[in-house]
Design a protein around this motif. Structure first.
Motif, mmCIF file in Angstrom:
data_model
loop_
_atom_site.group_PDB
_atom_site.id
_atom_site.type_symbol
_atom_site.label_atom_id
_atom_site.label_comp_id
_atom_site.label_asym_id
_atom_site.label_seq_id
_atom_site.Cartn_x
_atom_site.Cartn_y
_atom_site.Cartn_z
ATOM 1 N N MET A 227 48.100 36.367 41.332
ATOM 2 C CA MET A 227 46.666 36.218 41.555
ATOM 3 C C MET A 227 45.926 37.275 40.731
ATOM 4 O O MET A 227 46.326 38.427 40.695
ATOM 5 N N TYR A 228 44.857 36.854 40.102
ATOM 6 C CA TYR A 228 44.083 37.745 39.251
ATOM 7 C C TYR A 228 42.899 38.297 40.028
ATOM 8 O O TYR A 228 42.164 37.554 40.679
ATOM 9 N N THR A 229 42.723 39.600 39.946
ATOM 10 C CA THR A 229 41.625 40.267 40.632
ATOM 11 C C THR A 229 40.343 40.157 39.795
ATOM 12 O O THR A 229 40.387 39.759 38.620
ATOM 13 N N GLU A 230 39.234 40.553 40.406
ATOM 14 C CA GLU A 230 37.966 40.578 39.664
ATOM 15 C C GLU A 230 38.069 41.514 38.462
ATOM 16 O O GLU A 230 37.521 41.221 37.398
ATOM 17 N N GLU A 231 38.759 42.618 38.634
ATOM 18 C CA GLU A 231 38.955 43.560 37.525
ATOM 19 C C GLU A 231 39.759 42.906 36.400
ATOM 20 O O GLU A 231 39.441 43.069 35.223
ATOM 21 N N ASP A 232 40.781 42.157 36.752
ATOM 22 C CA ASP A 232 41.570 41.427 35.745
ATOM 23 C C ASP A 232 40.687 40.451 34.972
ATOM 24 O O ASP A 232 40.782 40.347 33.748
ATOM 25 N N VAL A 233 39.833 39.748 35.692
ATOM 26 C CA VAL A 233 38.952 38.770 35.052
ATOM 27 C C VAL A 233 37.962 39.475 34.123
ATOM 28 O O VAL A 233 37.684 38.988 33.021
ATOM 29 N N ARG A 234 37.466 40.632 34.526
ATOM 30 C CA ARG A 234 36.579 41.406 33.636
ATOM 31 C C ARG A 234 37.315 41.806 32.359
ATOM 32 O O ARG A 234 36.764 41.724 31.262
ATOM 33 N N ARG A 235 38.561 42.218 32.498
ATOM 34 C CA ARG A 235 39.352 42.568 31.306
ATOM 35 C C ARG A 235 39.574 41.353 30.415
ATOM 36 O O ARG A 235 39.489 41.444 29.191
ATOM 37 N N LEU A 236 39.868 40.226 31.035
ATOM 38 C CA LEU A 236 40.069 38.998 30.252
ATOM 39 C C LEU A 236 38.792 38.592 29.529
ATOM 40 O O LEU A 236 38.841 38.126 28.391
ATOM 41 N N LEU B 211 41.253 27.723 37.809
ATOM 42 C CA LEU B 211 42.569 27.271 37.347
ATOM 43 C C LEU B 211 43.641 27.650 38.361
ATOM 44 O O LEU B 211 43.502 28.654 39.071
ATOM 45 N N ASP B 212 44.726 26.874 38.386
ATOM 46 C CA ASP B 212 45.853 27.323 39.203
ATOM 47 C C ASP B 212 46.508 28.513 38.487
ATOM 48 O O ASP B 212 46.234 28.792 37.323
ATOM 49 N N GLU B 213 47.339 29.228 39.201
ATOM 50 C CA GLU B 213 47.886 30.469 38.655
ATOM 51 C C GLU B 213 48.704 30.248 37.387
ATOM 52 O O GLU B 213 48.652 31.059 36.463
ATOM 53 N N ALA B 214 49.434 29.151 37.297
ATOM 54 C CA ALA B 214 50.226 28.864 36.098
ATOM 55 C C ALA B 214 49.315 28.693 34.878
ATOM 56 O O ALA B 214 49.625 29.196 33.787
#
Length: 86
Positions: free
Chosen positions: A1-10, A36-39
């Motif tokens: 699972m991607y966190t909000e911080e991960d999404v900001r980095r992306l 999106l699903d995790e995959a």
């Protein structure tokens, strides 16, 4: 699972410096990535690791990635921005 911080980095990594890629990737991360699903999220992260020249030819539909995972996420991105064909 991607966190909000991960999404900001992306989102930051999606800024490639090539307008054609930026206009596809940044809105995709902002508006579609979380749905999106995790995959498929993992596929997008994998896609971001590719060279800009490869990304450009794939997203301009001049070539397809050899990797089926990358083919799938490229198609998801393109289907999101292209109008449905009747």
């Amino acid at each position: 699972m991607y966190t909000e911080e991960d999404v900001r980095r992306l989102k930051w990594q999606s800024r490639r410096g090539m307008l054609e890629l930026d206009v596809l990737f940044v809105p995709f991360v902002e508006e579609a990535f979380s749905d999106l699903d995790e995959a498929d999220q993992d596929r997008f992260v994998k896609l971001l690791a590719c060279e800009d020249t490869d990304l450009f030819v794939w997203l301009m539909e001049r070539e397809e990635p050899a990797d089926p995972d990358l083919q799938r996420i490229v198609r998801i991105i393109l289907d999101r921005v292209q109008p449905a064909k009747d």
